[in-house]
Write a protein that holds these residues in place. Structure first.
Motif, PDB file in Angstrom:
ATOM      1  N   GLY B 408       0.808  -1.052   0.078  1.00  0.00           N
ATOM      2  CA  GLY B 408       0.046  -0.358  -0.048  1.00  0.00           C
ATOM      3  C   GLY B 408       1.105   1.236   0.126  1.00  0.00           C
ATOM      4  N   VAL B 409       0.196   2.321   0.703  1.00  0.00           N
ATOM      5  CA  VAL B 409       0.878   3.484   0.031  1.00  0.00           C
ATOM      6  C   VAL B 409       2.079   3.547   1.172  1.00  0.00           C
ATOM      7  N   GLU B 410       3.020   2.730   2.252  1.00  0.00           N
ATOM      8  CA  GLU B 410       3.512   2.370   2.548  1.00  0.00           C
ATOM      9  C   GLU B 410       5.003   2.235   1.913  1.00  0.00           C
ATOM     10  N   GLY B 411       4.442   2.224   0.923  1.00  0.00           N
ATOM     11  CA  GLY B 411       6.235   1.536   0.113  1.00  0.00           C
ATOM     12  C   GLY B 411       6.368   2.598  -0.750  1.00  0.00           C
ATOM     13  N   LEU B 412       5.507   3.631  -0.635  1.00  0.00           N
ATOM     14  CA  LEU B 412       5.919   4.765  -0.557  1.00  0.00           C
ATOM     15  C   LEU B 412       6.552   5.588  -0.371  1.00  0.00           C
ATOM     16  N   LEU B 413       6.817   4.971   1.140  1.00  0.00           N
ATOM     17  CA  LEU B 413       7.638   6.130   2.605  1.00  0.00           C
ATOM     18  C   LEU B 413       8.541   5.402   3.055  1.00  0.00           C
ATOM     19  N   THR B 414       9.425   6.424   3.457  1.00  0.00           N
ATOM     20  CA  THR B 414      10.814   5.951   4.395  1.00  0.00           C
ATOM     21  C   THR B 414      10.552   6.257   5.262  1.00  0.00           C
ATOM     22  N   THR B 415      12.063   6.309   6.494  1.00  0.00           N
ATOM     23  CA  THR B 415      11.542   7.062   7.596  1.00  0.00           C
ATOM     24  C   THR B 415      12.770   8.051   7.727  1.00  0.00           C
ATOM     25  N   ARG B 416      12.349   8.213   8.677  1.00  0.00           N
ATOM     26  CA  ARG B 416      14.049   9.587   9.258  1.00  0.00           C
ATOM     27  C   ARG B 416      14.061   9.368  10.864  1.00  0.00           C
ATOM     28  N   TRP B 417      15.192   9.643  12.027  1.00  0.00           N
ATOM     29  CA  TRP B 417      14.842   9.933  12.667  1.00  0.00           C
ATOM     30  C   TRP B 417      15.269  11.951  13.283  1.00  0.00           C
ATOM     31  N   LEU B 418      14.380  11.924  13.664  1.00  0.00           N
ATOM     32  CA  LEU B 418      14.333  13.242  14.309  1.00  0.00           C
ATOM     33  C   LEU B 418      14.919  13.794  15.799  1.00  0.00           C
ATOM     34  N   LEU B 419      16.063  13.907  15.930  1.00  0.00           N
ATOM     35  CA  LEU B 419      16.046  14.057  18.016  1.00  0.00           C
ATOM     36  C   LEU B 419      16.048  15.483  18.102  1.00  0.00           C
ATOM     37  N   GLU B 420      15.293  15.488  19.384  1.00  0.00           N
ATOM     38  CA  GLU B 420      15.244  17.244  19.843  1.00  0.00           C
ATOM     39  C   GLU B 420      15.778  17.005  21.435  1.00  0.00           C
ATOM     40  N   GLY B 421      17.258  17.978  21.107  1.00  0.00           N
ATOM     41  CA  GLY B 421      17.468  17.962  22.229  1.00  0.00           C
ATOM     42  C   GLY B 421      17.925  19.398  23.571  1.00  0.00           C
ATOM     43  N   ARG B 422      18.282  19.437  24.849  1.00  0.00           N
ATOM     44  CA  ARG B 422      18.819  20.637  24.597  1.00  0.00           C
ATOM     45  C   ARG B 422      20.659  21.036  24.610  1.00  0.00           C
ATOM     46  N   GLY B 423      21.117  20.955  24.032  1.00  0.00           N
ATOM     47  CA  GLY B 423      22.541  21.620  23.656  1.00  0.00           C
ATOM     48  C   GLY B 423      23.609  20.336  24.151  1.00  0.00           C
ATOM     49  N   GLN B 424      23.513  18.826  24.229  1.00  0.00           N
ATOM     50  CA  GLN B 424      23.603  18.317  24.587  1.00  0.00           C
ATOM     51  C   GLN B 424      24.783  17.502  23.678  1.00  0.00           C
TER      52      GLN B 424
END
Lengths: 444, 444
Positions: B408-424
């Motif tokens: 289905g549509v997931e075959g047209l998708l990939t993933t990204r990793w998002l990281l939110e920090g405070r300056g680490q």
């Protein structure tokens, strides 16, 4: 035609056949391994840890042979260090194997379960990829680390290590095979591969090998990617950016630039290019000073050089180079759009970070930057399987297909769809017949 | 060197450059599309449905031109049927577009969320693959179906249809571009491609095109797979098996054999080979009779021929052929092991089914058969995106990487990793510093 040519042709054909037979044997072994209960794969891993302990003296002796030869040919310090095994390194390897033995069996885990109709249930389950070809450089530890990951996930594996670790790799492969056989499984699910020519021939066997994982230099990865039709899990380049936004906190900017560049400059996730918002320029000298104290040298554009007097003039390749050392490219941008465009044009879609106190700018950066890892106020160095909590890291992928960014054991898995019915045919549904319920039972 | 050769060389270089520019324009457009809010992509789809309605007369006229030409060159009935658009087909297409408009926006959906440390949160989010190259045969409907799926998932798309549908495809591509532009997005995210040479050159651009989806004959898919380094989502062969176990219910066996072979013999998920447990042979004549009534002809081994007197002698290719018609291979096996071995040796890892009342045998079959879809007491014909409840089907993949089985549509998708920090920084962790919490917040 010379006789030699004929002979070489025959030899080559026979060799090609040898690799085909080897890969087929691994596939056969893999099928038995995957068909076994999860407890049996766990038992194989426990037995492997025991064998590694019992044969420690032999392993160290084989490693000693490799080390002697490496010293004789003048291998340098860091390479010798990577090549050498020690009782403590072996203990760490055994611990890793036991950790995997204690980990849950991924095979058969249900990702999604749906009732298509009363008495017709569809599940998508995790399954092994099949036969992996792992190509690695000097570290013989990789045989055990990747071999045990392959066993945990029901995969067969062809292991090609560096020739400098030949004796160490051979005995470690033997330990893996013995562990399989001790539990009544075919040792052939794991095989060592020796010689560059053999690898070349295996890379042609896209019907028999499902995934290639090269672990080593960018040159190694690039050479493999350009010489096979088999999917390759890996990354050739790590050109990572740190963008200091107009609203960056100056102290945080300095901390993240220093960490990104200096924590481990040879790593693929080290920062290579600093993009600086023009309005942040008053703070650039402070950031540069912090970097300079750590030995960083700069390749900067004219605008940045006005504030970093010791910077060299950036050439055409600066800003799109993986230095791997304490060199840092510095480039001034007019704003977020230019920073994102620069990253898309010159980056390698590995890991890119923004430093800003402006949440709107951060959200846009996180949404628009098309890289495997995108960070806000964190060092590019966090892009790593261990830090991401993935357990063992199979590699970092900059490909967009199958697995992206740091890849754990799921990179060695695929899925199958299982349907359990009571004799339904597709013709029983539709205009005149039954209709589907499509009721999600688990998963998404 | 003749002048003609030089000219042709220049022309070829310019053409190659043209495809590069085209793909780059699609990539630029795609980036804008992906950066837009989900609501904007929804608005594009709604506008597309309107445009398709408003321009129906023009679309039917263009399609009429294609149909006239097709009749003139003597295209046959089923092909003409596939080529032709009608007010009711267009209404169905518009409905499909509106259904996608109403579907949730997949982009940015969080698959997994983990706290790495206090104030350091990692998410894996769904993201577009990038630029898709879709190659399809006569049906112009595919422009709208796949084009709208691409827009929903934030992908750019290069659409290459059959030359017999040239005029229909052109106007439909124009509708997609106008819908984008009406919502302030670049129409260039969608582009039509014409001519075999242009496709050949696009298949070389593995830096610019992320995925190829061929929809059409096995020959088309095989030709594309063997001529590009870009990942291909599709399946060349559908050699599906139905295994009648010793403990199969005879009536169910007959029903599933008839449904699998006769429901739609040209489909990739139709049953091609019947594997029969020797102990089930007393019931084989009844199964054969049910099939014979539906016009099925048999290619059987000696043992099965003793019970199906009208069966032809199976040749070396029977049992590993996708007939696509009412021909069925029949082969007797000694048991489950031989059935599984036959499927692994001669199947195409598409869809394989067991008929049995013996749960133990069924569980082994489900666990050990290494195909994209594996069924127990259900027809092979269920392997289909709509029946699997996936909504729109992008294709069926027999590849093991990225997407497997109906996609289905997931075959047209990939993933990204998002990281939110405070300056680490990464150097803040480890031996002397902070340690990771790795606390799972969502997902698995």
């Amino acid at each position: 035609m010379k006789d030699g040519t004929v002979e070489e042709g025959v030899k080559e054909a026979l060799n090609g056949r040898a690799e085909g037979l080897l890969a087929r044997e691994v596939r056969e072994g893999q099928r038995a391994l995957a068909a076994a209960d999860g407890e049996r794969r766990t038992a194989v891993l426990r037995t492997l840890a025991q064998i590694l302990g019992a044969r420690e003296a032999e392993i160290l002796e084989a490693n000693g042979t490799d080390l002697d030869e490496a010293e004789r040919v003048g291998l340098s310090g860091p390479l010798l260090h990577r090549l050498s095994l020690s009782p403590s390194k072996l203990a760490t390897l055994r611990e890793g194997v036991l950790t995997l033995a204690a980990a849950p069996d991924p095979l058969g885990q249900v990702q999604r379960k749906m009732e298509l109709d009363d008495g017709l249930v569809l599940s998508r389950v995790l399954s092994p990829l099949g036969v992996l070809l792992i190509i690695f450089e000097s570290r013989p530890d990789a045989v055990v680390q990747i071999g045990s990951l392959a066993l945990r996930s029901g995969n067969g594996v062809l292991l090609k290590g560096g020739s400098e670790a030949l004796h160490s790799n051979r005995i470690l492969v033997r330990c893996l095979r013995e562990a399989l056989e001790a539990e009544g499984l075919p040792g052939g699910a794991v095989a060592g591969v020796e010689g560059r020519e053999a690898v070349g021939r295996l890379l042609d066997l896209d019907e028999l090998v499902d995934l290639v994982i090269p672990r080593g230099s960018a040159e190694l990865v690039r050479a493999i990617q350009s010489s096979t039709r088999i999917p390759v899990l890996g990354h050739a380049d790590g050109i990572c950016h740190l963008y200091l936004d107009r609203a960056a906190d100056p102290a945080m900017a300095a901390h993240l630039a220093v960490d990104g560049k200096c924590d481990y400059p040879a790593a693929c996730n080290a920062t290579e290019t600093l993009l600086v918002h023009r309005e942040f320029l008053p703070h650039l000298p402070g950031v540069a000073e912090a970097l300079r104290e750590r030995g960083v040298v700069f390749r900067a554009d004219a605008e940045a050089r006005a504030l970093i007097p010791d910077a060299e003039v950036a050439g055409p390749d600066d800003g799109r180079t993986e230095y791997g050392d304490l060199t840092l490219a510095v480039r001034v941008v007019a704003g977020l759009n230019e920073a994102i465009d620069h990253i898309h044009a010159h980056g390698s879609a590995h890991t890119d970070a923004i430093v800003t106190e402006d949440e709107g700018a951060a959200r846009r950066f996180l949404r628009e930057v098309d890289s495997a890892s995108v960070f806000w106020n964190a060092s590019t160095r966090f892009a790593d399987g261990y830090r991401y909590g993935l357990g063992a890291e199979v590699g970092i992928s900059t490909g967009r297909i199958h697995a992206r960014g740091p890849v754990g054991v799921e990179g060695l898995l695929t899925t199958r769809w299982l349907l359990e019915g009571r004799g339904q045919g597709a013709g029983d549904y539709g205009s005149s017949g039954r209709s589907f319920t499509h009721r999600l039972l688990e998963g998404s």
